[in-house]
Each structure stands twice: as C-alpha cells, then as structure tokens.
Write a protein that holds these residues in place. Structure first.
Motif, mmCIF file in Angstrom:
data_model
loop_
_atom_site.group_PDB
_atom_site.id
_atom_site.type_symbol
_atom_site.label_atom_id
_atom_site.label_comp_id
_atom_site.label_asym_id
_atom_site.label_seq_id
_atom_site.Cartn_x
_atom_site.Cartn_y
_atom_site.Cartn_z
ATOM 1 N N MET A 68 14.245 12.439 9.894
ATOM 2 C CA MET A 68 13.164 12.532 10.802
ATOM 3 C C MET A 68 12.177 11.231 10.454
ATOM 4 S SD MET A 68 11.851 16.538 10.730
ATOM 5 C CE MET A 68 10.778 16.210 11.991
ATOM 6 N N PHE A 69 11.572 10.747 11.529
ATOM 7 C CA PHE A 69 10.429 9.533 11.413
ATOM 8 C C PHE A 69 11.278 8.391 10.591
ATOM 9 C CE2 PHE A 69 8.579 13.633 9.649
ATOM 10 C CZ PHE A 69 7.833 13.770 10.780
ATOM 11 N N ASN A 70 12.338 8.071 11.227
ATOM 12 C CA ASN A 70 13.274 6.893 11.101
ATOM 13 C C ASN A 70 12.718 5.689 12.013
ATOM 14 O OD1 ASN A 70 15.072 4.742 11.257
ATOM 15 N ND2 ASN A 70 16.663 6.068 10.580
ATOM 16 N N LEU A 71 12.246 4.684 11.319
ATOM 17 C CA LEU A 71 11.733 3.594 12.144
ATOM 18 C C LEU A 71 12.313 2.276 11.840
ATOM 19 C CD1 LEU A 71 7.950 4.039 11.227
ATOM 20 C CD2 LEU A 71 9.107 4.798 13.189
ATOM 21 N N ASN A 72 13.727 2.403 11.581
ATOM 22 C CA ASN A 72 14.670 1.363 11.520
ATOM 23 C C ASN A 72 14.663 0.475 12.940
ATOM 24 O OD1 ASN A 72 15.089 2.212 8.871
ATOM 25 N ND2 ASN A 72 17.294 2.937 9.473
ATOM 26 N N ASP A 73 14.655 -0.802 12.723
ATOM 27 C CA ASP A 73 14.615 -1.794 13.834
ATOM 28 C C ASP A 73 13.328 -1.799 14.749
ATOM 29 O OD1 ASP A 73 17.244 -2.359 13.030
ATOM 30 O OD2 ASP A 73 18.022 -0.544 14.020
ATOM 31 N N ARG A 74 12.332 -1.227 14.057
ATOM 32 C CA ARG A 74 10.921 -1.394 14.740
ATOM 33 C C ARG A 74 10.102 -2.304 14.153
ATOM 34 N NH1 ARG A 74 10.381 4.127 17.039
ATOM 35 N NH2 ARG A 74 12.285 4.849 17.209
ATOM 36 N N LYS A 75 9.515 -3.145 14.933
ATOM 37 C CA LYS A 75 8.441 -4.170 14.353
ATOM 38 C C LYS A 75 7.112 -3.627 14.546
ATOM 39 C CE LYS A 75 9.194 -8.516 15.491
ATOM 40 N NZ LYS A 75 9.416 -9.846 16.195
ATOM 41 N N ALA A 76 6.277 -3.334 13.350
ATOM 42 C CA ALA A 76 4.827 -2.667 13.636
ATOM 43 C C ALA A 76 4.033 -3.540 13.188
ATOM 44 C CB ALA A 76 5.035 -1.245 12.608
ATOM 45 N N VAL A 77 2.813 -3.768 13.765
ATOM 46 C CA VAL A 77 1.498 -4.426 13.455
ATOM 47 C C VAL A 77 0.676 -3.576 13.062
ATOM 48 C CG1 VAL A 77 -0.348 -5.856 14.295
ATOM 49 C CG2 VAL A 77 1.887 -6.340 15.006
ATOM 50 N N VAL A 78 0.006 -3.678 11.753
ATOM 51 C CA VAL A 78 -1.172 -2.799 11.272
ATOM 52 C C VAL A 78 -2.364 -3.551 11.115
ATOM 53 C CG1 VAL A 78 -1.941 -1.014 9.927
ATOM 54 C CG2 VAL A 78 0.657 -1.288 10.447
ATOM 55 N N THR A 79 -3.392 -3.538 11.797
ATOM 56 C CA THR A 79 -4.724 -4.218 11.601
ATOM 57 C C THR A 79 -5.614 -3.514 10.259
ATOM 58 O OG1 THR A 79 -6.068 -3.292 13.203
ATOM 59 C CG2 THR A 79 -4.718 -4.946 13.879
ATOM 60 N N GLY A 80 -6.268 -4.535 9.821
ATOM 61 C CA GLY A 80 -6.998 -3.996 8.693
ATOM 62 C C GLY A 80 -6.199 -3.358 7.377
ATOM 63 N N ALA A 81 -4.896 -3.855 7.268
ATOM 64 C CA ALA A 81 -4.052 -3.119 6.360
ATOM 65 C C ALA A 81 -4.041 -3.752 5.345
ATOM 66 C CB ALA A 81 -2.629 -3.608 6.985
ATOM 67 N N GLY A 82 -5.329 -4.685 4.703
ATOM 68 C CA GLY A 82 -5.299 -5.123 3.370
ATOM 69 C C GLY A 82 -5.925 -3.982 2.292
ATOM 70 N N SER A 83 -6.248 -2.989 2.915
ATOM 71 C CA SER A 83 -6.861 -1.862 1.835
ATOM 72 C C SER A 83 -6.968 -0.487 2.630
ATOM 73 C CB SER A 83 -8.245 -2.388 1.373
ATOM 74 O OG SER A 83 -9.181 -2.467 2.409
ATOM 75 N N GLY A 84 -7.158 0.258 1.729
ATOM 76 C CA GLY A 84 -7.697 1.731 2.369
ATOM 77 C C GLY A 84 -6.530 2.459 3.231
ATOM 78 N N ILE A 85 -7.011 2.927 4.425
ATOM 79 C CA ILE A 85 -6.143 3.615 5.343
ATOM 80 C C ILE A 85 -4.890 2.795 5.915
ATOM 81 C CG2 ILE A 85 -5.987 4.913 7.537
ATOM 82 C CD1 ILE A 85 -8.997 5.987 6.832
ATOM 83 N N GLY A 86 -5.657 1.457 6.381
ATOM 84 C CA GLY A 86 -4.379 0.468 6.912
ATOM 85 C C GLY A 86 -3.312 0.239 5.754
ATOM 86 N N ARG A 87 -3.663 0.213 4.425
ATOM 87 C CA ARG A 87 -2.920 -0.231 3.534
ATOM 88 C C ARG A 87 -1.622 0.951 3.540
ATOM 89 N NH1 ARG A 87 -2.365 1.611 -1.800
ATOM 90 N NH2 ARG A 87 -1.433 0.203 -3.193
ATOM 91 N N SER A 88 -2.181 2.093 3.547
ATOM 92 C CA SER A 88 -1.130 3.114 3.291
ATOM 93 C C SER A 88 -0.402 3.376 4.668
ATOM 94 C CB SER A 88 -2.036 4.629 2.974
ATOM 95 O OG SER A 88 -2.614 4.604 1.872
ATOM 96 N N ILE A 89 -0.864 3.173 5.714
ATOM 97 C CA ILE A 89 0.079 3.286 6.661
ATOM 98 C C ILE A 89 0.919 2.047 6.737
ATOM 99 C CG2 ILE A 89 -0.129 2.970 9.369
ATOM 100 C CD1 ILE A 89 -2.901 4.105 9.411
#
Length: 254
Positions: A1-22
């Motif tokens: 389950m939850f396989n994201l192989n071959d997906r390109k993802a953008v996460v904003t505000g990802a330098g710390s906190g919730i964004g980093r964990s995501i």
C-alpha cells in the motif's frame, strides 16, 4: 500500500516542520521529491537527509508569494504527479489590531502562494495525465480561534480553493483535497514560546497542548501520514474533501 514509485512530488515549505515530514515520507514511499522552501539552506538540508536515507530529492529555493519564482521552479521541475501546498506563515491578532502590512503578508504567502503553485502545477498535472493536490488548511477555517483573524481568513480561502480546484479538474484526472491540522508540535511552536514566554516555555506548552481534547499536540509525522494517504492510489475515490487532524478540537471543544 501507499506505493509512490515513479511519482514526482513537489512539497512547499518543506524545509522544516510538517513539510519536512511530508517530504521525507513521500520519498520513503518511492516518490522523487522536490523540496521547495524560501530558505535555500533548509531545503538543501532536507533533500540531503532524504538522499542519505536512500530516497530521491532535489532542493529548490522558492518564495511561493512571488509568481515568477514559482513558475521558474516548476518549469525546472517539469511534469509532476503530486503537489503538496504546505508553505504558510502564522499571525496573531484580531481584526482591529492587525496591521495592513501583516494582513497583506499573510495573504501573500498563505493565499497567493497556494494560487501561484496551483497556477503553475495544474498544466503540468494535465500533461502527466492527472495527479493529486493536497492543500494545508487548518482548524481555524472551521471554528473561531481567538486572535487568529488574518490566519483564519487565509485558511478559509485555502479550503474554498480546494473545493473549486476539485470541481474544475475532475475531467482532467486531478484530485484535490485539504488537511486541517490542530496544534502541531513544530519548531515554530518552540520558537513562539521562547519568544513570548521566556522561562515559562514548559508551562505554556502544556497549556497549549491541553487545548486539544486528546490532551496533546500532533506530531508532524502524524500529519504526514494523512498526506501520504491522500497522495496515494488508496485514496483514488477521494476529492473535494477536507480532513481535520485535530485531536477532537473541532467537534469536542465546548
């Protein structure tokens, strides 16, 4: 389950906190993650951490409030499959004591920043045959939270944008949902307490924690787990929905 192989993802505000964990969790599940943050060093550090753990990540310095920055970053990234609009700033104040400059700053990041990323990403999601958008809203969009006028206004807009995008791009195979966290224990919370309650950090942390009926703040990893679900094929029948993750704050307070 939850396989994201071959997906390109953008996460904003990802330098710390919730964004980093995501960003870290999406990468751990196989996504090639693009870490966007206004702080270049913070973005680079998270991307390096992901790569050390065997994942794929690229760092980008980007101010989401500036459309030219966003368009340049997304052009460099190319067609993607996942967008997590997490970047945001907080503000404390009521309608009559919120300065115009502070209001504009919150709107620029928390509202225009989400718009800018949607504006840049949706054509790329279309090119990719569809994809997923997750926007970070807040319990402040659901209930009255004292002295959070500008922040609540912005997060209400994020929730409305989520519904609009979900409706407009159904036929393009784009799903759009939002997450509404309650209080989450991030570096921002620690910095806020140190600045405003020096010497009383522990006492005030406990007080803030108990505003969640469950008796504690959320951890960023818990919010990340919900984001992972919404980004995955396991959530393929879900769009146009908001998911509170709030320890009962919305329904059990009062």
């Amino acid at each position: 389950m939850f396989n994201l192989n071959d997906r390109k993802a953008v996460v904003t505000g990802a330098g710390s906190g919730i964004g980093r964990s995501i960003a870290k969790l999406l990468a751990a599940r196989g996504a090639a993650v693009h870490v966007l943050d206004i702080g270049e060093d913070a973005a680079r550090e998270v991307a390096q951490e992901i790569r050390r753990e065997g994942g794929t990540a690229t760092a980008h310095a980007c101010n989401v409030a500036v459309q030219a920055d966003v368009l340049a970053a997304f052009d460099a990234i190319g067609p993607l499959g996942i967008l997590v609009n997490n970047a945001g700033i907080a503000h404390i104040g009521k309608a009559d004591n919120t300065a115009e400059g502070d209001f504009d700053r919150v709107m620029a990041v928390n509202v225009k920043g989400v718009y800018n990323c949607l504006h840049a990403a949706i054509p790329q999601l279309r090119t990719n045959g569809g994809g997923v958008i997750v926007n970070m809203a807040s319990v402040a969009a659901w209930v009255g939270v004292a002295e959070r006028f500008a922040y609540s206004t912005a997060k209400g807009a994020v929730m409305a944008m989520t519904l609009s995008v979900a409706k407009d791009y159904l036929r393009d195979g784009i799903r759009c949902n939002s997450i509404s966290p309650g209080r989450v224990h991030t570096p921002f919370v620690d910095g806020f307490l140190a600045k405003n309650y020096p010497g009383r950090e522990g006492e005030m942390f406990e007080k803030l924690s108990k505003t969640q009926p469950i008796g504690r703040m959320a951890q960023p990893d818990e919010v990340a787990a919900l984001a992972l679900y919404l980004c995955s094929d396991e959530a393929s029948f879900i769009t146009g929905s908001d998911y509170p993750i709030d320890g009962g704050f919305i329904t059990l307070n009062g």
